[in-house]
Design an enzyme around this catalytic site. Sequence first.
Site, short mmCIF file in Angstrom:
data_model
loop_
_atom_site.label_atom_id
_atom_site.label_comp_id
_atom_site.label_asym_id
_atom_site.label_seq_id
_atom_site.Cartn_x
_atom_site.Cartn_y
_atom_site.Cartn_z
NE ARG A 1 50.90 40.30 45.64
CZ ARG A 1 49.93 40.88 44.95
NH1 ARG A 1 48.67 40.68 45.27
NH2 ARG A 1 50.23 41.68 43.93
NE ARG B 1 55.58 37.20 46.71
CZ ARG B 1 55.37 37.83 45.56
NH1 ARG B 1 55.12 37.14 44.46
NH2 ARG B 1 55.41 39.14 45.50
CG PHE C 1 45.05 28.50 41.98
CD1 PHE C 1 43.71 28.84 41.96
CD2 PHE C 1 45.97 29.43 41.52
CE1 PHE C 1 43.28 30.06 41.48
CE2 PHE C 1 45.55 30.67 41.05
CZ PHE C 1 44.21 30.99 41.03
CG HIS D 1 50.43 34.74 46.05
ND1 HIS D 1 51.65 34.14 45.82
CD2 HIS D 1 50.45 35.92 45.40
CE1 HIS D 1 52.39 34.93 45.06
NE2 HIS D 1 51.69 36.03 44.80
CG ASP E 1 46.01 38.95 43.26
OD1 ASP E 1 46.15 39.98 42.58
OD2 ASP E 1 46.86 38.04 43.31
CD GLU F 1 46.19 25.60 39.12
OE1 GLU F 1 46.55 26.76 38.87
OE2 GLU F 1 45.22 25.04 38.55
#
Length: 313
Positions: free
Chosen positions: A167, A10, A83, A109, A117, A58
């Site tokens: 991530r 990322r 998303f 991610h 998460d 999104e």
Amino acid sequence: MSEVKKIATRESYGKALVELGKAHEDVVVLDADLAGATKTDMFKKVFPDRHIDCGIAESNMMGIAAGLAATGKVPFASSFAMFAAGRAYEQIRNSIGYPHLNVKIGATHAGISVGEDGATHQCNEDIALMRTIPGMVVINPADDVEARAAVKAAYEYEGPVYMRFGRLAVPVINDEETYHFELGKGIVLKEGKDVTVVATGLCVAEAMEAVKKLAEDGIDAQLINIHTIKPLDEDLIASAAEKTGKIVTVEEHSVIGGLGSAVADTLCMRAPAKLLKIGINDVYGESGPAVELIRKYGLDSESIYTKIKNWLK
């Protein structure tokens, strides 16, 4: 021995966007209130007028990206994989894929390495979803060097592209001076005659270590890095199957619909061979440290090595 450098892909995405922005005025970056996490804030600092924060919306962001592409801009729509591929699937399919617009999707991610998460954010289905959209290119880079090259290649390609980033900081396995990225072409990292290991993304580095362990046991494994899952390098997969007769796929994604399924399709059509798919086995992830989750779900080098060795028996 010096420690291997580790960088999250990322981060590579953010850096590559800045470089693209400097070279091309038509590049516009969109984000859904996650610029700090997706690293598009790097682009925003340099080009504030070409960065659009669409808020936590999104699906709307994909529609805006489609509109920008229709005017000649090259939008990079960015969000977490869950998303981007999940929540906004319909808009990607109908507003971007159907008219084959020049939109690039930067999905960060992805996979269980999102860690704490938890299952709601650990997208292990995105590759499967994006593969089903006609004309969509799907890229899953293995390290920093490959990720930055992939972003550049996505810009140069005319049409929709889905790019998967992580991530977790991962080892830099490619040499920037000699590395060459070609869309749709796999890379043979090691030749071998007993079995072919086909890995993608975060799992490439782990597969490299697993192949070294296999060599210590006298098992000569070929190792292939597949950064472009669609279009898949079918010629390379078929030739590997004809050479070794045994294929193992390794991915930080569900074993349903991802790299393993793409390879299975190719084997069925062109070069029947035995196949072992290593990935997430039709379960949700869970909250926990990324490295521990990778180990628990069998995607670390030791687990990959053990699974392959047992399978070969």
